[in-house]
Design an enzyme around this catalytic site. Structure first.
Site, PDB file in Angstrom:
ATOM      1  N   GLY A   1      37.884  43.794  38.559  1.00 32.57           N
ATOM      2  CA  GLY A   1      39.329  43.588  38.669  1.00 32.57           C
ATOM      3  C   GLY A   1      39.967  43.517  37.295  1.00 32.57           C
TER       4      GLY A   1
ATOM      5  N   ASP B   1      47.082  46.435  44.636  1.00 31.47           N
ATOM      6  CA  ASP B   1      47.182  46.636  43.186  1.00 31.47           C
ATOM      7  C   ASP B   1      48.594  47.029  42.747  1.00 31.47           C
ATOM      8  OD1 ASP B   1      44.665  45.873  42.473  1.00 31.47           O
ATOM      9  OD2 ASP B   1      43.862  47.881  42.194  1.00 31.47           O
TER      10      ASP B   1
ATOM     11  N   THR C   1      36.270  52.442  43.562  1.00 32.22           N
ATOM     12  CA  THR C   1      36.410  51.151  44.242  1.00 32.22           C
ATOM     13  C   THR C   1      37.120  51.285  45.581  1.00 32.22           C
ATOM     14  OG1 THR C   1      37.161  48.868  43.909  1.00 32.22           O
ATOM     15  CG2 THR C   1      38.672  50.585  43.202  1.00 32.22           C
TER      16      THR C   1
ATOM     17  N   SER D   1      42.883  48.735  36.687  1.00 31.65           N
ATOM     18  CA  SER D   1      42.277  48.284  35.434  1.00 31.65           C
ATOM     19  C   SER D   1      40.981  49.034  35.144  1.00 31.65           C
ATOM     20  CB  SER D   1      41.955  46.790  35.503  1.00 31.65           C
ATOM     21  OG  SER D   1      43.118  46.046  35.732  1.00 31.65           O
TER      22      SER D   1
ATOM     23  N   THR E   1      33.652  46.499  42.578  1.00 29.35           N
ATOM     24  CA  THR E   1      33.898  47.890  42.256  1.00 29.35           C
ATOM     25  C   THR E   1      32.552  48.407  41.755  1.00 29.35           C
ATOM     26  OG1 THR E   1      36.170  47.463  41.824  1.00 29.35           O
ATOM     27  CG2 THR E   1      35.232  49.300  40.608  1.00 29.35           C
TER      28      THR E   1
END
Ligand code: DON
Length: 576
Positions: A481, A430, A406, A460, A388
């Site tokens: 992540g 996700d 991301t 996150s 990301t």
């Protein structure tokens, strides 16, 4: 168990523990001499991104009189070109903007959404088993991209440049190309299998003769340049309603994907209020749902605030133990409660309350790790690459931007939109494909994060801005992540509790615990003696490769300090 705990705490109105007096961070400027790590210093502003070419164009925008949002949007598009594996227009993210003058901190949510045809069980086979391949490496893995709409909204509301001006450097970099660094070559080599599976991806990342680019060769992206030009000429809606939308929808139709023209036309970014908490007298603003980042960074800080972390010391067994115990409890709540608040109720006030933190803290023993054995989570396979992208930008007029975006994995789903020159995200992973089944980062989700049409998958990503006495002080965030929240937390604690300058704070070794699996992950650099002490308390230590890439800025006494994360070799902070 956690639900009842939270309810009980809220109902009982537990009194706050007596907190220690705020410890003031050591002035950034006072500690430059004799340090091992030195931040970049500026007097008018600072940019910190994960690619030097993006830092350069963002720096130039500030130098030409643009504001931090202008520079951020310019960097956001430039990274989509210079770092195609993670910078993106085929993905989504979050941007926090703090304006010192108005005192306002806003969050722009441009997270991807599930297409209208998405269903709760779309990633389960006929026996009800979650199939990771489907949620990660197929056209169905893609959520409706939000980046173009999000960046353009930021520019419209808070910037001064036109979209065409902000896109110009990206278009130039895509058209003229840039010389590839080692990191680019390594990335393509590592992901070779995925990048050669689809023709459109292959022709994007390999030369015409099918060979990969070598360090020093020039990498051009004509299709991406054409896409960016269309957006520059026709505006952000082109991506959602014009030729680009057509290319995306056609790609989906050819390969059994779900995103339609209607999904694209219906995509809207949302301006939200960020999560807010306090830590030792500082105001902490971080991303609210559909990210879990802000809620849990505030929760963990609330738990830790009652301990004198600074006195215990960086990397001390006590410090690491307490951090791990706090992290575990936050991630347990994440699995149970967090989801898109447009679809589910999330008890955010409770999670971020000092009283609830008191209750959780009371369960922590200083000499013994609490085992995470409430749920059996299967065998998660954490996806270890850090792809990301976070960047932080501040200008001399009190505007600060913290942005994380991301396409999920390195190279996202590995699928490029034919003719459009960009990769599709695999963000649908996700969501929880099935309650209790971990996603690629080993994160468990339940009802709150089940797939629903139009819903945003839980994230996150934790773009964060910390203010002191109403002034922007620390701008940070990270990829990684599940480790994003804890990485961001540690940059903040390293500055506030341990008095590190921002470069030291970013460079220092990191740890991570996410409740399940029940292991304390550590980067290289902690003392083996300390790790033994932690094992003696019951922690299972897992030595891991680098976590995160937290491009960060501290502003103090009118000076700007930039910390570029050494974990990404192309990282660069530039002051002016
Ligand atoms: O939104 C999230 O939380 C993830 N999709 C972020 C992915 C990420 O950070 C990739 N790097 N490891």
């Amino acid at each position: 168990m956690h639900m009842s705990l939270l309810r009980r705490t809220l109902g009982a109105g537990v009194l706050s523990a007596t907190l220690l007096a705020p410890s003031l961070a050591v002035a950034q400027s006072a500690i430059l001499e004799g340090e091992r790590f030195h931040p970049e210093v500026g007097t008018q502003g600072m940019v910190a991104t994960s690619h030097f070419l993006a830092s350069q164009v963002a720096h130039d925008v500030l130098a030409d009189g643009g504001n931090a949002v202008d520079a951020a949007v310019t960097a956001g598009f430039a990274l989509a070109v210079t770092q195609p594996r993670s910078g993106n227009i085929g993905g989504g993210g979050f941007m926090l903007i703090s304006d010192e003058d108005s005192g306002e901190v806003v969050a722009i949510d441009y997270r991807e959404t599930a297409p209208a045809a998405a269903t709760e069980t779309m990633f389960q086979d006929e026996d009800g088993n979650a199939v990771a391949e489907w949620s990660r490496f197929t056209h169905r893995a893609a959520g409706v991209p939000g980046t173009v709409a999000g960046l353009s909204l930021a520019l419209e509301k808070y910037g001064t440049l036109s979209l065409a001006e902000a896109l110009a450097p990206a278009i130039r970099l895509a058209e003229d190309g840039f010389v590839v660094p080692q990191r680019f070559v390594d990335g393509v080599a590592e992901a070779g299998e995925r990048l050669t599976k689809w023709d459109a991806t292959k022709s994007m990342f390999y030369k015409e003769d099918g060979s990969p680019y070598a360090v020093g060769e020039t990498f051009r992206q004509p299709d991406l340049a054409a896409t960016l030009k269309r957006i520059a000429e026709q505006g952000a809606r082109e991506f959602y309603e014009g030729e680009t939308a057509e290319l995306i929808a056609a790609e989906m139709e050819r390969h059994d994907g779900l995103i339609t023209r209607e999904d694209l036309a219906g995509y809207q970014p949302v301006i939200r209020e960020p999560s807010h908490g306090t830590y030792r007298g500082y105001d902490v603003y971080a991303m609210s749902p559909p990210s879990s980042g802000g809620a849990h960074i505030v929760q963990i800080l609330n738990i830790l605030e009652a301990y004198d972390i600074g006195e215990m010391g960086f990397g001390a067994a006590d410090t690491m133990h307490l951090m791990a115990e706090a992290m575990k409890r936050a991630y347990a709540d994440r699995a149970e409660y967090l989801g898109d608040t447009d679809f589910v109720d999330v008890p955010l006030d409770g999670i971020t309350s000092k009283a609830y933190a008191d209750e959780l803290r009371s369960q922590i023993a200083i000499d013994r790790a609490t085992p995470s054995d409430e749920i059996s989570a299967g065998d998660p396979t954490p996806y270890e690459s850090n792809e990301t992208t976070h960047f932080s930008i501040a200008d001399g007029d009190g505007l600060a931007v913290s942005n994380t975006y991301t396409i999920n994995f390195s190279y996202g789903s590995g699928i490029a939109v034919e003719g459009a020159g960009f990769l599709l995200n695999n963000e649908m992973d996700d969501f929880s494909a099935k309650p209790g089944v971990p996603n690629a980062y080993g994160l468990i989700g339940g009802e709150a994060n089940k797939i629903e049409p139009g819903k945003r998958m839980l994230s996150s990503m934790t773009p964060t801005i910390v203010k002191r006495d109403g002034e922007n002080f620390l701008i940070t965030g990270s990829p990684g992540g599940s480790r994003i929240i804890t990485t961001t937390l540690q940059v903040l604690m390293n500055v506030i509790d341990h008095g590190m300058n921002i470069q030291s704070a970013v460079s220092a070794p990191r740890l991570h615990h996410q409740w399940l699996p029940d292991e304390l992950r550590v980067e290289a650099g902690f003392s083996p003696d300390t790790l033994s002490l932690l094992e003696a308390r019951g922690h299972t230590i897992s030595q891991q490769s680098a976590m995160g890439a937290a491009q960060s800025i501290v502003i103090e006494d009118g000076q700007f300090y930039g910390g570029a994360d050494p974990r990404r070799s192309t990282s660069s902070a530039m002051g002016l």
